[in-house]
Motif scaffolding. Structure first.
Motif, PDB file in Angstrom:
ATOM      1  N   GLY A  43      29.138  55.436 -59.772  1.00 15.76           N
ATOM      2  CA  GLY A  43      29.138  54.545 -58.408  1.00 15.76           C
ATOM      3  C   GLY A  43      27.889  54.392 -58.271  1.00 15.76           C
ATOM      4  O   GLY A  43      27.036  55.785 -57.725  1.00 15.76           O
ATOM      5  N   VAL A  44      26.994  53.543 -57.480  1.00 12.73           N
ATOM      6  CA  VAL A  44      26.140  53.368 -56.497  1.00 12.73           C
ATOM      7  C   VAL A  44      26.321  52.800 -55.192  1.00 12.73           C
ATOM      8  O   VAL A  44      27.324  51.525 -54.675  1.00 12.73           O
ATOM      9  N   PHE A  45      26.439  53.891 -54.410  1.00 10.51           N
ATOM     10  CA  PHE A  45      26.908  52.989 -52.476  1.00 10.51           C
ATOM     11  C   PHE A  45      25.780  52.688 -51.468  1.00 10.51           C
ATOM     12  O   PHE A  45      24.436  52.957 -51.773  1.00 10.51           O
ATOM     13  N   ASP A  46      25.939  51.834 -50.502  1.00  9.09           N
ATOM     14  CA  ASP A  46      24.798  51.678 -49.321  1.00  9.09           C
ATOM     15  C   ASP A  46      24.930  52.667 -48.471  1.00  9.09           C
ATOM     16  O   ASP A  46      23.903  53.032 -48.327  1.00  9.09           O
ATOM     17  N   THR A  47      26.150  52.651 -48.267  1.00  7.11           N
ATOM     18  CA  THR A  47      26.464  53.876 -47.231  1.00  7.11           C
ATOM     19  C   THR A  47      27.667  54.890 -47.962  1.00  7.11           C
ATOM     20  O   THR A  47      28.618  54.014 -48.086  1.00  7.11           O
ATOM     21  N   LEU A  48      27.287  56.609 -47.912  1.00  9.87           N
ATOM     22  CA  LEU A  48      28.163  57.299 -47.904  1.00  9.87           C
ATOM     23  C   LEU A  48      28.593  58.091 -46.761  1.00  9.87           C
ATOM     24  O   LEU A  48      27.427  58.614 -46.177  1.00  9.87           O
ATOM     25  N   LEU A  49      29.632  58.129 -46.559  1.00 12.12           N
ATOM     26  CA  LEU A  49      30.451  58.901 -45.464  1.00 12.12           C
ATOM     27  C   LEU A  49      31.404  59.974 -45.990  1.00 12.12           C
ATOM     28  O   LEU A  49      32.138  59.326 -46.928  1.00 12.12           O
ATOM     29  N   VAL A  50      30.904  61.379 -45.356  1.00 12.52           N
ATOM     30  CA  VAL A  50      32.445  62.211 -45.638  1.00 12.52           C
ATOM     31  C   VAL A  50      33.369  62.506 -44.649  1.00 12.52           C
ATOM     32  O   VAL A  50      32.871  62.680 -43.068  1.00 12.52           O
ATOM     33  N   ALA A  51      34.719  62.149 -44.653  1.00 12.38           N
ATOM     34  CA  ALA A  51      35.409  62.339 -43.521  1.00 12.38           C
ATOM     35  C   ALA A  51      36.062  63.581 -42.972  1.00 12.38           C
ATOM     36  O   ALA A  51      35.804  64.772 -44.722  1.00 12.38           O
ATOM     37  N   GLY A  52      36.139  63.954 -41.866  1.00 15.25           N
ATOM     38  CA  GLY A  52      36.821  65.193 -41.523  1.00 15.25           C
ATOM     39  C   GLY A  52      38.318  66.061 -42.259  1.00 15.25           C
ATOM     40  O   GLY A  52      38.660  64.687 -42.675  1.00 15.25           O
ATOM     41  N   ALA A  53      38.631  66.554 -41.415  1.00 19.53           N
ATOM     42  CA  ALA A  53      39.594  67.592 -41.969  1.00 19.53           C
ATOM     43  C   ALA A  53      40.035  68.819 -41.275  1.00 19.53           C
ATOM     44  O   ALA A  53      39.091  69.439 -40.624  1.00 19.53           O
ATOM     45  N   PRO A  54      40.604  68.492 -40.050  1.00 17.95           N
ATOM     46  CA  PRO A  54      41.424  69.115 -39.405  1.00 17.95           C
ATOM     47  C   PRO A  54      41.194  71.165 -39.879  1.00 17.95           C
ATOM     48  O   PRO A  54      40.852  71.903 -39.101  1.00 17.95           O
ATOM     49  N   HIS A  55      41.811  71.456 -41.010  1.00 19.22           N
ATOM     50  CA  HIS A  55      41.102  72.857 -41.272  1.00 19.22           C
ATOM     51  C   HIS A  55      40.507  72.687 -42.267  1.00 19.22           C
ATOM     52  O   HIS A  55      40.922  74.067 -42.939  1.00 19.22           O
ATOM     53  N   LEU A  56      40.075  72.553 -42.599  1.00 21.93           N
ATOM     54  CA  LEU A  56      38.267  72.173 -43.616  1.00 21.93           C
ATOM     55  C   LEU A  56      37.812  73.239 -43.933  1.00 21.93           C
ATOM     56  O   LEU A  56      37.297  74.321 -42.242  1.00 21.93           O
ATOM     57  N   SER A  57      37.932  74.292 -44.379  1.00 21.87           N
ATOM     58  CA  SER A  57      37.113  75.434 -44.550  1.00 21.87           C
ATOM     59  C   SER A  57      35.745  75.590 -45.535  1.00 21.87           C
ATOM     60  O   SER A  57      36.439  74.573 -46.663  1.00 21.87           O
ATOM     61  N   VAL A  58      35.084  75.963 -44.612  1.00 24.37           N
ATOM     62  CA  VAL A  58      33.678  76.159 -45.611  1.00 24.37           C
ATOM     63  C   VAL A  58      33.939  76.367 -46.987  1.00 24.37           C
ATOM     64  O   VAL A  58      33.427  76.221 -48.429  1.00 24.37           O
ATOM     65  N   GLY A 108      26.302  60.252 -44.574  1.00 24.68           N
ATOM     66  CA  GLY A 108      26.516  60.616 -43.244  1.00 24.68           C
ATOM     67  C   GLY A 108      27.888  61.729 -43.182  1.00 24.68           C
ATOM     68  O   GLY A 108      28.810  61.333 -44.384  1.00 24.68           O
ATOM     69  N   SER A 109      28.646  61.645 -42.083  1.00 25.06           N
ATOM     70  CA  SER A 109      30.138  61.803 -41.287  1.00 25.06           C
ATOM     71  C   SER A 109      30.774  62.013 -40.975  1.00 25.06           C
ATOM     72  O   SER A 109      30.168  61.057 -39.833  1.00 25.06           O
TER      73      SER A 109
END
Length: 325
Positions: free
Chosen positions: A72-87, A109-110
């Protein structure tokens, strides 16, 4: 509704444990933009790491439209957050996919802590970004090549678009609609979704900053506890230094080193923090200014606006009649 030959595709990458509003909020903004523009200006899709159901932090389940394995090719790509996200726990496949996919999008973006994921790819190096106030320090510490704007609701830098926490994803999405379809459509979207077209102030007006917890050597912690207990007392640098039994110069140097800010800045944060609690309880700004140690209402108003982005009166109004609601 008129069908567009080439509607813009908005893709949101949703990881396990995502914040539901980080995904649903932007989707609703773009869907409403289609309605208000009278055409299919946007097509949206949710991307999961697999085709399996994604379980959000609230327990809700979302079936993604496609996975990392789908093209897929996207005009806009966003990454949603997660409350307990660990890098450290981010799936390497996610990072590889973003590195390959984002540069082919017009913008990416995000939302919220999704900034941690995007920063881990290196795609935000040298960029100005924002994220939820509670993880801003972590983002700045882990990725020193990223410039974090802690108070911003959303930030635009080149192709990168980032939003602060949760509902700020709606603010960012509305800004993207304004970019694409103009201010008139964006205002109609805001009206129908009952949201600010341009929200006043920044995100720090909503934070519960723990930066005023006593820190440093015992003598400094004692001074800090005294300030918290006596916000209206004389708290000039010279007075605090005398109370600590130190010269003003040594006191300032030690305080800066141990606490990370000047004594005057720390005192202001404590007083504004207590002022916020009083305003939330319905106390009037003039009364609050005196109790919290400000010499006059104008000094209080300037300090409050500097810390929160809104005036004391505006802040108080947000909490009026909540008990009767």
């Amino acid at each position: 509704m008129r069908q567009e030959a080439h509607p813009r595709t908005i893709a949101i990458l949703a990881l396990p444990g995502m914040q539901m509003l980080d995904v649903a909020g932007p989707l609703d903004v773009f869907a409403e933009a289609n309605v208000q523009s009278g055409r299919t200006a946007y097509r949206t899709c949710v991307i999961g790491t697999t085709r399996s159901m994604i379980v959000a932090s609230s327990g809700m389940r979302v079936l993604p439209d496609q996975s990392l394995d789908d093209a897929g090719v996207f005009d806009t790509l966003l990454v949603a957050g997660a409350p307990h996200l660990s890098v450290d726990a981010i799936d390497p496949r996610v990072l590889d996919w973003l590195r390959a996919q984002a540069p082919h999008s017009r913008r990416y973006g995000s939302v919220c802590s999704g900034a941690l994921v995007l920063a881990a790819t290196g795609l935000m190096a040298g960029r100005r970004v924002t994220t939820h106030w509670s993880v801003a320090d972590e983002l700045a510490r882990l990725f020193p090549d990223v410039s974090v704007e802690v108070d911003a609701l959303h930030v635009r830098d080149g192709p990168v678009r980032t939003a602060a926490g949760v509902t700020a994803g709606l603010d960012l999405s509305l800004a993207l609609v304004e970019e694409d379809l103009g201010r008139g459509v964006a205002k109609k979207v805001a009206s129908h979704l009952v949201m600010f077209f341009k929200r006043p102030g920044g995100q720090l007006q909503f934070s519960r900053d723990k930066g005023t917890n006593p820190a440093g050597h015992a003598v400094l912690q004692e001074i800090q506890r005294w300030i918290i207990a006596n916000p209206a007392a004389e708290a000039s640098t010279s007075a605090l230094a005398a109370r600590a039994g130190l010269s003003s110069r040594h006191f300032v140097r030690l305080f800066n080193h141990e606490v990370g800010m000047t004594p005057a800045a720390w005192v202001e944060k404590v007083r504004i923090g207590q002022a916020r609690q009083m305003l939330e309880s319905g106390d009037r700004p003039k009364q609050v200014a005196v109790i919290c140690g400000f010499t006059d209402i104008d000094t209080f108003r300037r300090a409050f606006q500097r810390q929160t982005g809104v005036t004391p009166a505006e802040y108080r109004r947000r909490y009026e009649n909540l008990e009767d609601a």
